[in-house]
Design an enzyme around this catalytic site. Structure first.
Site, PDB file in Angstrom:
ATOM      1  N   MET A 226      45.417  19.435 -35.701  1.00  0.00           N
ATOM      2  CA  MET A 226      44.979  18.399 -34.887  1.00  0.00           C
ATOM      3  C   MET A 226      43.707  18.279 -34.575  1.00  0.00           C
ATOM      4  SD  MET A 226      46.718  16.279 -32.629  1.00  0.00           S
ATOM      5  CE  MET A 226      48.372  17.027 -32.408  1.00  0.00           C
TER       6      MET A 226
ATOM      7  N   SER B   2      44.653  24.283 -39.079  1.00  0.00           N
ATOM      8  CA  SER B   2      45.184  24.615 -37.915  1.00  0.00           C
ATOM      9  C   SER B   2      46.603  24.294 -37.568  1.00  0.00           C
ATOM     10  CB  SER B   2      44.368  23.406 -36.568  1.00  0.00           C
ATOM     11  OG  SER B   2      44.811  23.585 -35.345  1.00  0.00           O
ATOM     12  N   THR B   3      47.270  23.399 -36.812  1.00  0.00           N
ATOM     13  CA  THR B   3      48.559  23.000 -36.895  1.00  0.00           C
ATOM     14  C   THR B   3      49.267  23.162 -38.348  1.00  0.00           C
ATOM     15  OG1 THR B   3      48.363  21.769 -35.093  1.00  0.00           O
ATOM     16  CG2 THR B   3      50.460  21.753 -36.024  1.00  0.00           C
TER      17      THR B   3
ATOM     18  N   ASP C 122      37.940  19.209 -35.728  1.00  0.00           N
ATOM     19  CA  ASP C 122      37.214  20.377 -36.089  1.00  0.00           C
ATOM     20  C   ASP C 122      37.024  20.540 -37.576  1.00  0.00           C
ATOM     21  OD1 ASP C 122      35.637  22.843 -35.708  1.00  0.00           O
ATOM     22  OD2 ASP C 122      37.769  24.209 -35.897  1.00  0.00           O
TER      23      ASP C 122
ATOM     24  N   HIS D  71      43.050  28.314 -36.692  1.00  0.00           N
ATOM     25  CA  HIS D  71      43.068  28.367 -35.324  1.00  0.00           C
ATOM     26  C   HIS D  71      44.225  29.191 -34.936  1.00  0.00           C
ATOM     27  CE1 HIS D  71      40.959  24.056 -35.157  1.00  0.00           C
ATOM     28  NE2 HIS D  71      40.222  24.992 -35.322  1.00  0.00           N
TER      29      HIS D  71
END
Length: 359
Positions: free
Chosen positions: A297, A176-177, A300, A203
């Site tokens: 973050m 993600s991030t 998940d 993501h």
């Protein structure tokens, strides 16, 4: 047209409003954004400035939860300052607020690669209509509504390395991030093909998927494609989950494994989600499944990682020092699911060595 693009989620803290720093070169925009946010009890603009340098000076002595950051600023640009802003305020989410950052643009992709949490394309300073305030609040609410970053214990429990009884059959990667940058390092560490399909859930919204796949193809010599239902898995191909569906697998006649896309959001609100991908890998490949969890973050990937480990497979997670946000990999480590905590550049070599042990 105003384009507001969701990237990732994290919960609004119950301890008070989201402390927000607005960084924009226009006094009109700063004032409008302050009025929009302060009209909602869930947000509080604690500081406004027109430069990245002043923002970093403020962050040196003050903690915030959210930074709304323009790209074009006097002096240092917003993109150039983004890594320093993320480093200056642990756990902060940065939403790029710019009229020069359209969906799929080079600036938008670069912002995501550097760790931006959201991309908001703002209207001109004289054209803030009735729809923008509501759209902005709704998007920020989604940004702060979902899986959380849990504080990690000082000493992270590690599970004993699982015994590998089945050859490596498939690798799944979740991020993600900050994940785009980490993926670049990860694929640079691939000295020779693994000989198995690679599934990837990053993501990102649907509008960025094609651009992301194109960027990824420049990072590696492997074939890269956006996953489609019915795709037959082939070795040394990277299948990228589209932004509007979970990448899952189906095993058919004669052991043929194909992709089946699922448009349902995960319970935490992720789409695409790492958990469904990992769970599907565990069902199809069992002990032959290996998962990689990179910076991001939330949690998940943790539930799906449990499925992989329970099936006899194994998980590698990014270490804290190299992560932009140690939420997803930190959750894996805290749960004792990782057989190794590594920087991305070392992961592929580790996977190749571990895979050979059981080949």
């Amino acid at each position: 047209m105003t384009a507001i693009v969701p990237i990732m989620t994290s919960p609004i803290s119950g301890s008070g409003p989201v402390r927000t720093l607005v960084v924009d070169d226009s006094v009109v925009v700063r004032t409008v954004i302050e009025r929009i946010l302060n009209a909602d009890p869930r947000y509080a603009v604690v500081h406004k400035t027109n430069s990245a340098e002043h923002a970093l000076s403020y962050l040196a002595d003050n903690a915030v939860d959210l930074v709304l950051l323009d790209i074009e600023l006097p002096g240092q640009s917003g993109l150039a300052a983004l890594p320093s802003i993320l480093q200056a305020s642990a756990g902060v989410k940065v939403a790029i607020l710019s009229g020069k950052c359209e969906e799929g643009s080079a600036a938008a992709v670069e912002a995501l690669a550097l760790g931006a949490s959201d991309i908001v394309s703002k209207p001109g300073s004289g054209s803030f209509g009735e729809q923008f305030p509501q759209a902005l609040i709704e998007r920020l609410n989604r940004l702060f509504d979902g899986g959380s970053t849990v504080p990690m214990p000082r000493h992270v429990p590690q599970s004993a390395p699982q015994s590998v009884a089945q050859p490596l059959a498939c690798v799944g990667i979740g991020a993600s991030t900050g994940g785009i940058h980490a993926l670049g390092q990860l694929f640079q560490g691939l000295s020779m093909p693994l000989g198995v399909p690679i599934l990837l859930t990053q993501h990102l919204p649907l509008s960025f998927t094609v651009y992301f796949a194109q960027q990824l193809s420049r990072m590696t010599s492997l074939r890269v494609k956006v996953a489609e239902t019915g795709d037959l898995l082939t070795p040394d191909t990277v299948y990228v989950a589209p932004g509007d569906a979970n990448l899952q697998l189906r095993k058919g006649l004669h052991g043929r494994v194909t992709i089946q896309l699922n448009p349902d959001r995960t319970p935490a609100g992720n789409l695409p989600g790492v958990d469904p991908m990992f769970a599907s890998m565990a069902d199809v490949y069992g002990a032959g499944a290996a998962g990689v969890v990179l910076t991001g973050m939330g949690r998940d990937g943790t539930m799906g990682a449990r499925d992989i480990v329970a099936a006899g497979g194994w998980i590698v997670a990014q270490n804290e020092a190299s992560s932009v946000v140690w939420g997803m990999p930190g959750s894996i480590a805290s749960a004792g699911l990782s057989c190794a905590l590594l920087e991305p550049a070392a992961m592929m070599a580790f996977i190749a060595r571990r895979g050979k042990v059981c080949a």
